[in-house]
Enzyme design. Sequence first.
Site, short mmCIF file in Angstrom:
data_model
loop_
_atom_site.label_atom_id
_atom_site.label_comp_id
_atom_site.label_asym_id
_atom_site.label_seq_id
_atom_site.Cartn_x
_atom_site.Cartn_y
_atom_site.Cartn_z
N CYS A 392 -3.48 5.78 -4.55
CA CYS A 392 -5.14 5.63 -4.66
C CYS A 392 -5.37 6.28 -5.94
O CYS A 392 -5.10 5.86 -6.95
CB CYS A 392 -5.43 6.08 -3.06
SG CYS A 392 -7.34 5.43 -3.02
N HIS A 519 -3.37 2.72 0.75
CA HIS A 519 -2.37 3.92 1.12
C HIS A 519 -1.25 3.36 2.18
O HIS A 519 -1.69 3.04 3.48
CB HIS A 519 -3.25 4.75 2.14
CG HIS A 519 -4.17 5.52 1.30
ND1 HIS A 519 -4.26 6.90 0.78
CD2 HIS A 519 -5.59 5.07 0.86
CE1 HIS A 519 -5.17 7.31 0.32
NE2 HIS A 519 -6.12 6.18 0.24
N GLU A 521 1.12 4.76 3.24
CA GLU A 521 1.57 5.77 4.06
C GLU A 521 1.09 5.61 5.42
O GLU A 521 1.80 5.90 6.42
CB GLU A 521 1.61 7.00 3.44
CG GLU A 521 0.13 7.52 3.50
CD GLU A 521 -0.84 7.27 2.26
OE1 GLU A 521 -0.51 6.05 1.56
OE2 GLU A 521 -1.76 7.84 2.07
N1 GLN Z 1 -11.52 9.38 -5.28
C1 GLN Z 1 -10.93 8.22 -5.63
C2 GLN Z 1 -11.76 6.75 -5.19
O1 GLN Z 1 -12.65 6.96 -4.32
C3 GLN Z 1 -9.64 7.87 -4.80
C4 GLN Z 1 -9.64 8.01 -3.33
C5 GLN Z 1 -8.21 8.26 -2.54
O2 GLN Z 1 -7.41 8.79 -3.39
N2 GLN Z 1 -8.24 8.24 -1.46
O3 GLN Z 1 -11.81 5.70 -5.47
#
Ligand code: GLN
Length: 542
Positions: A392, A519, A521
Amino acid sequence: METKYIFVTGGVVSSLGKGIISASIGKLLQARGYKVTIQKFDPYINIDPGTLNPYEHGECYVTADGFETDLDLGHYERFTGIHTTRNNSITTGRIYKTVIDRERHGDYLGKTIQVVPHITDEIKRRMLRAPEGDMGASPRGGSEGGFDFVITEVGGTIGDIESAPFMEAIRQLRWQLGRNAVCVHLTYVPYLKAADELKTKPTQHSVKELQSMGIQPDILVLRTERHLDDSMRMKVASFCNVDLECVVQSEDMPSIYEVPVNMQRQGLDAAIMRKIGIPVGETPAMKPWHDFLDKQRNATREVHIGLVGKYDLQDAYKSIRESLNLAGIYNDVKAKLHFVNSEEITKRNVGEKLDGMQGVVICPGFGQRGIEGKIIAAEYTRTHDIPTFGICLGMQMMVIEFARNVLGYKDANSAEMDANTPHNVIDMMEEQKTITEMGGTMRLGAYECELVKGSRTYEAYDEEILIKERHRHRYEFNNQYQDEFESNGMKCVGINPAANLVEIVEIPEKKWYIGTQFHPEYSSTVLHPHPLFMSFIKACVK
Ligand code: GLN
């Protein structure tokens, strides 16, 4: 079979591992062939933990249907493989919101709305999973129901003012459901070194407190650092009105994944079944689980993985840690995880900070703090060809690093960090631009992603083309730059077919340099470790 309800409460202190015990009960009943679900009720007022700082509440776990939930749901999914939904994570805030919305709508026809019965009724409705309002089919998750067992864990500790309505709801349900409900209470038996004694008094007090609310626990799980002999258990049984066979001890284990088999050995599931009046039958063998535990015990060779992030707190990256551990075990190695605070990383010390790491994970996150360190780490691992997994925000930092140092856009950034950057290689998603509310408004939950044939990622997924992974973000790779990235070596190898969003980037010439906007995970489980973590660890040990 009529649905049976198991309520899990905790006493004496918090952090005893109620979530692990609830997940273990779920696993053991599943092994007996029952259809199980596990839900968590949290007494805080936030609608969901999505707006909570990880320092307050650890990781925010995202369900496939796009709900931001408590990290205990991660344990539930990893242990049992079930897919939880928005109905598995309830807070006081959500209960009140439903009741207040109903009141504004005029549904109570002039009645005075009170904690008892209106709030407690709403808690009961959700504990029973009675369909109405937002309990119906979930937008992307499909419908659910027909459970043999519903396990309900209540957050907090007995005696907390804020959990009182939940206890009252449990009291009423116990009375209503008769033998179809069982109360499991988890407490702590401290060992006093100076006296060389284990003390049961806090447990007795905790049970008294429960009894004063009209709840008699059926089963006690005693958390302890030392073995409790039978006389100790007998003492607790007789002081607390609980059968001796229903006083179970949960000693510290070398791994949380030993807990279900330890609980089975102690007869926790059998005690539950006896209380409900179901024939206990044979003890399930749980072969795949035991095979996994054997692998875990034998995996002693270490692989060192650096976690580059800003939250110096075990729970903040819970699912990533567990996914790495699990993938390690299946690769016959023990993953040693080293937290590297990205706020402290500089160009000068990065080599030292990442010294000895066989792989690096660049962690998710929000906001400016610590991002330059993540970018420096991404540059270091790219140029030194150390296997790197960006998740992410981590993937976004890999992209920014590449734009700055390979494409030559020194001012490249994410619009999240610098709204006016001329090279916004990471930009806000179109549909996010009109949103003003903070809670539950990100791109959340499972979305499809089409993999590019022949890519490293495609190989990792065992040549699947269409995968589905969970998201939680507002910003995205800016497609205007796609050609430039690709012709310089960073490939966009996973695309969301509906919106054409880039979900995965990789540098194929490197040993393993992959970033995912989603994600992975969240969907790694004990019996099914995630393919990307598997492939990452494989590359790290090579
Ligand atoms: N802050 C970033 C976004 O909003 C990544 C979010 C995250 O790592 N879950 O796109």
